[in-house]
Write an enzyme that holds these catalytic residues in place. Structure first.
Site, PDB file in Angstrom:
ATOM      1  N   VAL A   1     -10.141   4.967   3.713  1.00  0.00           N
ATOM      2  CA  VAL A   1     -10.412   6.394   3.849  1.00  0.00           C
ATOM      3  C   VAL A   1     -11.773   6.826   3.312  1.00  0.00           C
ATOM      4  O   VAL A   1     -12.175   7.967   3.527  1.00  0.00           O
ATOM      5  CB  VAL A   1      -9.294   7.246   3.202  1.00  0.00           C
ATOM      6  CG1 VAL A   1      -7.964   6.991   3.901  1.00  0.00           C
ATOM      7  CG2 VAL A   1      -9.191   7.002   1.713  1.00  0.00           C
TER       8      VAL A   1
ATOM      9  N   PHE B   1       1.200   3.243   6.936  1.00  0.00           N
ATOM     10  CA  PHE B   1      -0.104   3.410   7.567  1.00  0.00           C
ATOM     11  C   PHE B   1      -1.175   3.120   6.521  1.00  0.00           C
ATOM     12  O   PHE B   1      -1.153   3.681   5.427  1.00  0.00           O
ATOM     13  CB  PHE B   1      -0.230   4.861   8.063  1.00  0.00           C
ATOM     14  CG  PHE B   1      -1.555   5.198   8.677  1.00  0.00           C
ATOM     15  CD1 PHE B   1      -1.820   4.891   9.995  1.00  0.00           C
ATOM     16  CD2 PHE B   1      -2.524   5.860   7.938  1.00  0.00           C
ATOM     17  CE1 PHE B   1      -3.041   5.225  10.575  1.00  0.00           C
ATOM     18  CE2 PHE B   1      -3.741   6.206   8.510  1.00  0.00           C
ATOM     19  CZ  PHE B   1      -3.992   5.881   9.830  1.00  0.00           C
ATOM     20  N   VAL B   2      -2.096   2.222   6.839  1.00  0.00           N
ATOM     21  CA  VAL B   2      -3.182   1.876   5.930  1.00  0.00           C
ATOM     22  C   VAL B   2      -4.501   2.149   6.640  1.00  0.00           C
ATOM     23  O   VAL B   2      -4.705   1.726   7.778  1.00  0.00           O
ATOM     24  CB  VAL B   2      -3.121   0.392   5.505  1.00  0.00           C
ATOM     25  CG1 VAL B   2      -4.270   0.061   4.560  1.00  0.00           C
ATOM     26  CG2 VAL B   2      -1.783   0.059   4.860  1.00  0.00           C
TER      27      VAL B   2
ATOM     28  N   HIS C   1       0.829  -1.207   0.000  1.00  0.00           N
ATOM     29  CA  HIS C   1       0.000   0.000   0.000  1.00  0.00           C
ATOM     30  C   HIS C   1       0.863   1.256   0.000  1.00  0.00           C
ATOM     31  O   HIS C   1       1.919   1.289   0.628  1.00  0.00           O
ATOM     32  CB  HIS C   1      -0.950   0.009   1.213  1.00  0.00           C
ATOM     33  CG  HIS C   1      -2.126  -0.877   1.000  1.00  0.00           C
ATOM     34  ND1 HIS C   1      -2.062  -2.242   1.087  1.00  0.00           N
ATOM     35  CD2 HIS C   1      -3.391  -0.589   0.649  1.00  0.00           C
ATOM     36  CE1 HIS C   1      -3.239  -2.759   0.819  1.00  0.00           C
ATOM     37  NE2 HIS C   1      -4.067  -1.774   0.545  1.00  0.00           N
TER      38      HIS C   1
END
Length: 177
Positions: free
Chosen positions: A130, A126-127, A74
């Site tokens: 959203v 950081f995933v 990611h």
């Protein structure tokens, strides 16, 4: 959202066709689709929720190192890849939908600092799913999750990735209507 049927129907596809059609749901990680197919797909898996559950189980039950591969695939949120236009189409839409393409220079600097602190602590980006969020809530989540221990944060990242996958499958079902 009422579950619609996915097109093409996952349960009717051979492995190659399923991976070709659904392999990109998990960022640069077609092995998740391969494993979900190998675990067996039935007609009930033709909806976004059920397919997301099957694919999510494939990731959640994988060894930690395989999970980390998916997490590391990611991009940083509001990171260099986003600025350079090097995200997948899905990631570009998701980040833009949360307003990350409208950050002020100060917000971009804060994202950069948090991305670096997070990767230094956990060893992966950081995933966060959203969709439905905004850059302020994302920045707050960043701060909160930096307090997690590594095992807890890996589990949280996997949960978020599975949520992203479900949202992507739901969007596909809507697009095919």
């Amino acid at each position: 959202m009422t579950d619609k049927t996915l097109t093409p129907r996952p349960s009717r596809l051979d492995k190659a066709a399923f991976v070709a059609g659904y392999g990109e749901i998990y960022e640069h990680s077609p092995w998740v689709a391969e494993l979900a197919w190998e675990n067996g797909l039935e007609a009930r898996h033709d909806t976004p929720a059920a397919l997301a559950e099957a694919m999510g189980e494939a990731l959640s039950s994988a060894p930690a190192e395989r999970q980390l591969e998916v997490i590391r695939a990611h991009p940083d949120l509001a990171g260099k890849a986003a600025i350079a236009g090097d995200l997948t189409d899905d990631s570009t839409r998701e980040q833009a939908g949360a307003g990350l393409d409208q950050c002020s220079p100060e917000e971009l600097a804060r994202f950069e600092r948090l991305n670096e602190a997070y990767k230094a602590k956990f060893g992966f980006p950081f995933v966060m799913a959203v969709k439905g969020s905004d850059r302020y809530a994302i920045l707050d989540a960043f701060e909160t999750r930096l307090e997690n221990d590594p095992a807890e944060e890996r589990r949280t990242a996997v949960e978020q990735i599975n949520r992203i996958a479900r949202l992507r499958l739901e969007a596909r079902a809507e697009e095919s209507r």
